[in-house]
Design a protein around this motif. Structure first.
Motif, PDB file in Angstrom:
ATOM      1  N   PRO A  12      26.487 -70.354 -21.669  1.00 25.76           N
ATOM      2  CA  PRO A  12      26.546 -68.915 -21.978  1.00 25.76           C
ATOM      3  C   PRO A  12      27.087 -68.577 -23.372  1.00 25.76           C
ATOM      4  O   PRO A  12      26.812 -67.492 -23.877  1.00 25.76           O
ATOM      5  CB  PRO A  12      27.483 -68.360 -20.889  1.00 25.76           C
ATOM      6  N   LYS A  13      27.800 -69.515 -24.006  1.00 31.30           N
ATOM      7  CA  LYS A  13      28.345 -69.185 -25.336  1.00 31.30           C
ATOM      8  C   LYS A  13      27.243 -69.072 -26.394  1.00 31.30           C
ATOM      9  O   LYS A  13      27.455 -68.542 -27.480  1.00 31.30           O
ATOM     10  CB  LYS A  13      29.388 -70.228 -25.761  1.00 31.30           C
ATOM     11  N   LEU A  14      26.076 -69.586 -26.092  1.00 27.56           N
ATOM     12  CA  LEU A  14      24.994 -69.587 -27.085  1.00 27.56           C
ATOM     13  C   LEU A  14      24.319 -68.221 -27.190  1.00 27.56           C
ATOM     14  O   LEU A  14      24.159 -67.507 -26.219  1.00 27.56           O
ATOM     15  CB  LEU A  14      23.949 -70.645 -26.725  1.00 27.56           C
ATOM     16  N   LYS A  15      23.939 -67.895 -28.410  1.00 28.93           N
ATOM     17  CA  LYS A  15      23.152 -66.693 -28.676  1.00 28.93           C
ATOM     18  C   LYS A  15      21.697 -67.145 -28.654  1.00 28.93           C
ATOM     19  O   LYS A  15      21.276 -67.903 -29.515  1.00 28.93           O
ATOM     20  CB  LYS A  15      23.577 -66.196 -30.053  1.00 28.93           C
ATOM     21  N   VAL A  16      20.961 -66.734 -27.647  1.00 28.55           N
ATOM     22  CA  VAL A  16      19.608 -67.258 -27.469  1.00 28.55           C
ATOM     23  C   VAL A  16      18.575 -66.193 -27.824  1.00 28.55           C
ATOM     24  O   VAL A  16      18.597 -65.084 -27.281  1.00 28.55           O
ATOM     25  CB  VAL A  16      19.397 -67.759 -26.024  1.00 28.55           C
ATOM     26  N   VAL A  17      17.714 -66.537 -28.760  1.00 29.90           N
ATOM     27  CA  VAL A  17      16.723 -65.585 -29.261  1.00 29.90           C
ATOM     28  C   VAL A  17      15.325 -66.159 -29.084  1.00 29.90           C
ATOM     29  O   VAL A  17      15.057 -67.289 -29.510  1.00 29.90           O
ATOM     30  CB  VAL A  17      16.946 -65.288 -30.759  1.00 29.90           C
ATOM     31  N   VAL A  18      14.473 -65.378 -28.462  1.00 31.50           N
ATOM     32  CA  VAL A  18      13.070 -65.769 -28.341  1.00 31.50           C
ATOM     33  C   VAL A  18      12.280 -64.985 -29.376  1.00 31.50           C
ATOM     34  O   VAL A  18      12.374 -63.753 -29.442  1.00 31.50           O
ATOM     35  CB  VAL A  18      12.525 -65.453 -26.933  1.00 31.50           C
ATOM     36  N   ILE A  19      11.541 -65.685 -30.214  1.00 33.30           N
ATOM     37  CA  ILE A  19      10.659 -65.008 -31.162  1.00 33.30           C
ATOM     38  C   ILE A  19       9.256 -65.549 -30.926  1.00 33.30           C
ATOM     39  O   ILE A  19       9.019 -66.747 -31.085  1.00 33.30           O
ATOM     40  CB  ILE A  19      11.086 -65.244 -32.626  1.00 33.30           C
ATOM     41  N   SER A  20       8.349 -64.703 -30.487  1.00 34.41           N
ATOM     42  CA  SER A  20       7.019 -65.189 -30.176  1.00 34.41           C
ATOM     43  C   SER A  20       5.994 -64.068 -30.321  1.00 34.41           C
ATOM     44  O   SER A  20       6.346 -62.938 -30.664  1.00 34.41           O
ATOM     45  CB  SER A  20       7.017 -65.776 -28.759  1.00 34.41           C
ATOM     46  N   GLY A  21       4.754 -64.382 -30.009  1.00 29.71           N
ATOM     47  CA  GLY A  21       3.694 -63.411 -30.258  1.00 29.71           C
ATOM     48  C   GLY A  21       3.297 -62.598 -29.038  1.00 29.71           C
ATOM     49  O   GLY A  21       3.780 -62.827 -27.924  1.00 29.71           O
ATOM     50  N   ASP A  22       2.386 -61.647 -29.255  1.00 28.93           N
ATOM     51  CA  ASP A  22       1.966 -60.753 -28.170  1.00 28.93           C
ATOM     52  C   ASP A  22       1.185 -61.504 -27.097  1.00 28.93           C
ATOM     53  O   ASP A  22       1.357 -61.249 -25.903  1.00 28.93           O
ATOM     54  CB  ASP A  22       1.135 -59.596 -28.723  1.00 28.93           C
ATOM     55  N   GLY A  23       0.353 -62.458 -27.486  1.00 25.56           N
ATOM     56  CA  GLY A  23      -0.399 -63.219 -26.496  1.00 25.56           C
ATOM     57  C   GLY A  23       0.508 -64.127 -25.689  1.00 25.56           C
ATOM     58  O   GLY A  23       0.413 -64.212 -24.464  1.00 25.56           O
TER      59      GLY A  23
END
Lengths: 280, 385
Positions: free
Chosen positions: A92-103
């Motif tokens: 839980p200490k991690l900052k998790v970011v998803v960056i992806s496309g519309d499809g």
């Protein structure tokens, strides 16, 4: 002047894997702008990069996880949110970011999006929405506007598009915004806000794909696509996301949702704490 | 509902459990602290047990929206440094296969339990089967090797789940527990040893500083040390063909050759260390049964009965199904005049046995549906050899 003094260092160099440059994105693509806004947000928030994990799926923007100088994972098509859920709950200490496309996020991965939003998993999802499958050469996707020309809609698109901010809001996201690649300052500020928000935050970054989408749809250059963003977009903060469908003459941008709701991680921690007192 | 709460990870002592619950307890005992799954008969009891037990030991139970999400979350948790698993049956296993390929490619330690039911498709959800054995070996695309274990008792559901985690951590490869519905649902006595007596293997960690860390650079055993997210290594992993630094290399035949070869060879070259079989009455055997899972129990009974009737029969029980125990079977095939292979499918492992047995005749006994093989049927086959 000595040679040393000529050495120029890019101020954001530490955020990128230099050895991975040049990137694979086409000239004029909006993905670079999104990456730029993302690293500026990290910089301004002064986040420890050792605690950031960038997860992406398949597609042009999917390569972004290979470019950020953080822990990062490039998943199978459509699964970055499910993978990110595992990362966040396990550490839980991690900052998790998803960056992806519309499809990736809304066609093949749509189920994971709505459920992660419903659970309020504490992750940030940034969707680069370029209205098309770029990596495979320009097929229509879940956000392609009606009547648009793509390689698989040779007679014009007859499918209705998802309104992503409405979908995110209805699914339970605690923070929802939409900006275009033209709104760099606001996009960056929005990413900062999302990163600080507890729970599932979602940003739609409308992005130009002049090489494929633009070329097929009478906007051959990045400039012409960004002109469209400029002329069509209208900032309307906290307006009804249900009425924010993107159309050729209107792109409503702004923040749509900013609410408080306990995240999945918090509820899990509370449940475990309660359990501990019972076990004693 | 009042439930009596356990608190320890290892419930040392003697218990009366079903196979699914024993599997969950084995996972907890070896340090699994993350489970993501989706309800499916006949594996649901593993999820139910994990939902109850994981929060007690500061772990995470996650019920995902489908099996695709489940396995993806398991991979994420594993990269965050937590031993993780999922449990499913045929239809769910089919959905997981793409991301099992991702686990193979990114060398993610994880355990996938498949409590096999009757297929294809929805098939017979409450009936046993051994129909996914070849799927486990070949179901994901591309070339690779995995490890699969086949428990035949409730005690083994506990023991082999531990073993599966240890192998998975050692070789950085997804490891399967391939049980069948009967083994998953039957109740037997289980001895859970003390925590100290349980062998726990953890993945190798890098010893070099982050600046020198190449996430896919193998040691001599062909397995690369594995950093976790959040430890300062800031590494990248991808399902694309990648070099030792984790960089995608989609245009290099050499990198593709080297990577795929290593992914296969790290298992093949260590097969002698991985493969486990049980040899029963094989010393002087003239005929032998090769069996695994539920079919091996009837086989054992048949072999004993055959011995009582003066037939020199023996049993080779496969504990490890993949990598395939080539050497062990070859050795026996050379000694006996014929082999019998009972399986609850229409002919899967028997193909491998025939490949290895070469000229030695192999009799296949198929069984589909509710009932497993009867000892009398296998005995009959032995008598007719």
């Amino acid at each position: 002047m000595t040679e040393k003094s000529l050495e120029l260092k890019h101020p954001y160099e530490r955020f990128l894997r230099k050895e991975r440059m040049p990137h694979i994105w086409c000239e004029g693509c909006g993905n670079g702008i999104i990456l730029n806004c993302f690293v500026r947000a990290l910089d301004e928030l002064n986040i420890d990069l050792n605690n950031v994990v960038v997860v992406s799926g398949i597609g042009c923007i999917g390569r972004i996880s290979g470019y950020t100088n953080t822990d990062s994972f490039h998943t199978t098509h459509g699964r970055p949110i499910a993978f990110a859920t595992g990362v966040k709950l396990a550490k839980p200490k991690l900052k998790v970011v998803v960056i992806s496309g519309d499809g990736d996020l809304f066609a093949i991965g749509g189920n994971h999006f709505i459920h992660a939003a419903r659970r309020n998993v504490d992750i940030t999802v940034i969707c680069a929405n370029n209205f098309i499958y770029g990596m495979t050469g320009g097929q229509y996707g879940p956000t392609t506007p009606l009547e648009a020309w793509t390689t698989t809609t040779p007679y014009g698109n007859i499918e209705h598009a998802f309104n992503l901010v409405h979908l995110a809001a209805a699914s339970g996201a605690v923070y929802v915004s939409r900006w275009t690649a033209l709104h760099v300052r606001r996009l960056k500020e929005s990413i900062k806000k999302a990163l600080q928000k507890e729970g599932f935050s979602f940003i739609e970054a409308v992005s130009q794909c002049p090489e494929i989408y633009g070329r097929y749809n009478k906007m051959k250059t990045a400039i012409s696509m960004m002109k469209w963003f400029k002329e069509a977009s209208e900032v309307r903060n906290f307006s009804d996301p249900a009425k924010a469908e993107i159309s050729p003459d209107k792109i409503i941008v702004g923040e749509f949702v900013d609410i408080e709701k306990p995240s999945y991680g918090r509820l899990l921690r509370e449940m475990k704490a309660k359990l501990k007192t019972k076990q004693k | 509902m009042k439930i009596e709460l356990e608190s320890k990870a290892v419930l040392s002592g003697q218990h009366f459990l079903n196979g699914d619950v024993a599997c969950a307890e084995g996972a907890l005992a070896v340090g699994c602290r993350f489970f993501a799954g989706y309800p499916i008969t006949p594996a649901t009891e593993i999820a139910e047990r994990m939902a109850r037990r994981l929060p007690q030991v500061d772990g995470v139970y996650m019920q995902m929206e489908d099996e695709i999400g489940s396995i993806a979350a398991v991979l994420g948790a594993s990269y965050a440094g937590v031993k993780s698993m999922t449990a499913t049956s045929g239809p769910g296993f089919s959905l997981m296969l793409e991301n099992i390929g991702l686990a193979i490619m990114t060398e993610t330690p994880c355990v996938v339990v498949n409590i096999m039911r009757g297929g294809p498709s929805t098939g017979q959800p409450t009936m046993p089967g051994q129909q996914d054995v070849m799927q486990a070996r070949w179901g994901s695309h591309g070339d690779y090797e995995i490890i699969a274990l086949a428990p035949s008792s409730v005690q083994e559901m506990f023991d082999l789940t531990i073993e599966a985690f240890n192998l998975s951590e050692t070789y950085r490869v997804p490891t399967f527990v391939l049980a069948d519905e009967i083994v998953g649902h039957m109740w037997e006595r289980v001895n859970i040893p003390s925590a100290k007596a349980i062998q726990v293997v953890n993945r190798k960690k890098p010893e070099n500083p982050p600046s020198e860390y190449a996430p896919f650079k193998p040691d001599e055993d062909l397995v690369p040390p594995m950093a976790s997210f959040g430890e300062g290594y800031r590494f990248h992993a991808t399902g694309l063909t990648h070099d030792e630094n984790g960089r995608p290399r989609t245009d290099s035949a050499e990198v593709q050759q080297r990577l795929v070869q290593r992914l296969c060879e790290k298992i093949r070259r260590n097969a002698d260390k991985i493969v486990k079989v049980e040899r029963i009455l094989l010393e002087d055997a003239e005929v032998a049964v090769v069996a695994y899972g539920i079919a091996s129990r009837a086989a054992l009974s048949a072999v004993r009965k055959a011995r009582a009737q003066g037939i020199k029969a023996g049993l080779l029980r496969l504990v490890t199904v993949w990598p395939f125990p080539d050497k062990q079977i070859e050795k026996i095939a050379q000694k006996v005049k014929a082999l019998v292979v009972p399986e609850m499918n229409y002919g899967q492992i028997v193909r491998e046995v025939r490949r290895v047995a070469k000229e030695t005749p192999v009799v296949f006994m198929s069984k589909l549906g509710e009932e497993p093989h009867k000892p009398a049927e296998i005995l009959d086959a032995l008598r007719r050899l």
